[in-house]
Design an enzyme around this catalytic site. Structure first.
Site, mmCIF file in Angstrom:
data_model
loop_
_atom_site.group_PDB
_atom_site.id
_atom_site.type_symbol
_atom_site.label_atom_id
_atom_site.label_comp_id
_atom_site.label_asym_id
_atom_site.label_seq_id
_atom_site.Cartn_x
_atom_site.Cartn_y
_atom_site.Cartn_z
ATOM 1 N N CYS A 4 0.857 -1.196 0.000
ATOM 2 C CA CYS A 4 0.000 0.000 0.000
ATOM 3 C C CYS A 4 0.897 1.252 0.000
ATOM 4 O O CYS A 4 1.784 1.385 0.840
ATOM 5 C CB CYS A 4 -0.903 -0.016 1.231
ATOM 6 N N ASN A 86 -12.938 10.223 -0.009
ATOM 7 C CA ASN A 86 -13.525 9.395 -1.059
ATOM 8 C C ASN A 86 -13.614 7.954 -0.564
ATOM 9 O O ASN A 86 -12.648 7.419 -0.015
ATOM 10 C CB ASN A 86 -12.677 9.475 -2.340
ATOM 11 N N GLY A 92 -14.103 7.700 -6.573
ATOM 12 C CA GLY A 92 -12.809 8.323 -6.846
ATOM 13 C C GLY A 92 -11.689 7.907 -5.922
ATOM 14 O O GLY A 92 -10.612 8.483 -5.962
ATOM 15 N N HIS A 99 -8.001 8.158 3.746
ATOM 16 C CA HIS A 99 -7.285 9.431 3.805
ATOM 17 C C HIS A 99 -8.267 10.574 3.706
ATOM 18 O O HIS A 99 -9.267 10.491 2.999
ATOM 19 C CB HIS A 99 -6.221 9.528 2.702
ATOM 20 N N HIS A 101 -8.714 14.256 2.437
ATOM 21 C CA HIS A 101 -8.176 15.352 1.635
ATOM 22 C C HIS A 101 -8.455 16.664 2.371
ATOM 23 O O HIS A 101 -9.583 16.894 2.830
ATOM 24 C CB HIS A 101 -8.868 15.419 0.270
HETATM 25 P P1 5GP Z 1 -8.048 9.308 -3.733
HETATM 26 O O1 5GP Z 1 -8.202 9.441 -5.217
HETATM 27 O O2 5GP Z 1 -7.763 7.882 -3.322
HETATM 28 O O3 5GP Z 1 -9.154 9.924 -2.931
HETATM 29 O O4 5GP Z 1 -6.770 10.170 -3.363
HETATM 30 C C1 5GP Z 1 -5.483 9.685 -3.483
HETATM 31 C C2 5GP Z 1 -4.585 10.895 -3.544
HETATM 32 O O5 5GP Z 1 -3.270 10.460 -3.286
HETATM 33 C C3 5GP Z 1 -4.571 11.590 -4.897
HETATM 34 O O6 5GP Z 1 -4.976 12.938 -4.746
HETATM 35 C C4 5GP Z 1 -3.116 11.453 -5.362
HETATM 36 O O7 5GP Z 1 -2.641 12.600 -6.005
HETATM 37 C C5 5GP Z 1 -2.377 11.194 -4.054
HETATM 38 N N1 5GP Z 1 -1.192 10.367 -4.183
HETATM 39 C C6 5GP Z 1 -1.093 9.177 -4.836
HETATM 40 N N2 5GP Z 1 0.150 8.680 -4.724
HETATM 41 C C7 5GP Z 1 0.848 9.578 -3.964
HETATM 42 C C8 5GP Z 1 2.197 9.611 -3.508
HETATM 43 O O8 5GP Z 1 3.019 8.713 -3.760
HETATM 44 N N3 5GP Z 1 2.565 10.687 -2.755
HETATM 45 C C9 5GP Z 1 1.692 11.700 -2.458
HETATM 46 N N4 5GP Z 1 2.155 12.703 -1.704
HETATM 47 N N5 5GP Z 1 0.406 11.688 -2.874
HETATM 48 C C10 5GP Z 1 -0.007 10.647 -3.619
HETATM 49 ZN ZN ZN Z 2 -2.125 1.266 3.774
#
Ligand code: 5GP
Ligand code: ZN
Length: 112
Positions: A4, A86, A92, A99, A101
């Protein structure tokens, strides 16, 4: 979880721009910011969605929100910000590790 991305970030195996860390949570800059300020707050414990909250995780999430509320002004978010979680791929969620945002640093629209 072995592979992960956010567990790897929490373990320090993948670098991140951290703005806050303690025993329970980590807050770091999103690599692909959607707004001028875009942070991610993750629990260090791996779980995917709020459907997996137990008593301990519920306390953890409440405590994470309290810390965000206290620290947001120090991150340049004193004018307001948006919190988004999300839940599931259809909504999304691309990383299966819960997490929050934290979006702001500019006026955010909220209308159709
Ligand atoms: P989700 O789409 O799952 O709600 O949000 C995942 C977020 O993680 C996205 O906004 C994406 O830009 C961010 N993200 C994905 N991989 C990485 C990473 O390796 N480092 C950082 N800092 N952010 C990441
Ligand atoms: Zn994890």
């Amino acid at each position: 979880m072995e592979d992960c991305i956010f567990c790897k970030i929490a373990r320090g195996e993948i670098p991140s721009a951290k703005v806050y860390e303690d025993d329970e949570i980590l807050v770091f800059k999103d690599i692909n910011p959607l707004t001028k300020i875009h942070l991610l707050c993750i629990p260090k414990e791996h779980f995917k969605t709020v459907a997996e909250l137990n008593e301990q995780r519920t306390l953890l999430l409440g405590s994470a929100l309290k810390k965000i509320g206290a620290l947001a002004p120090l991150w340049g978010l004193e004018e307001g910000y948006r919190l988004v979680i999300n839940q599931g791929e259809a909504a999304g969620q691309s990383v299966p590790h819960l997490h929050i945002h934290i979006l702001g640093g500019e006026p955010l629209r909220w209308e159709k």
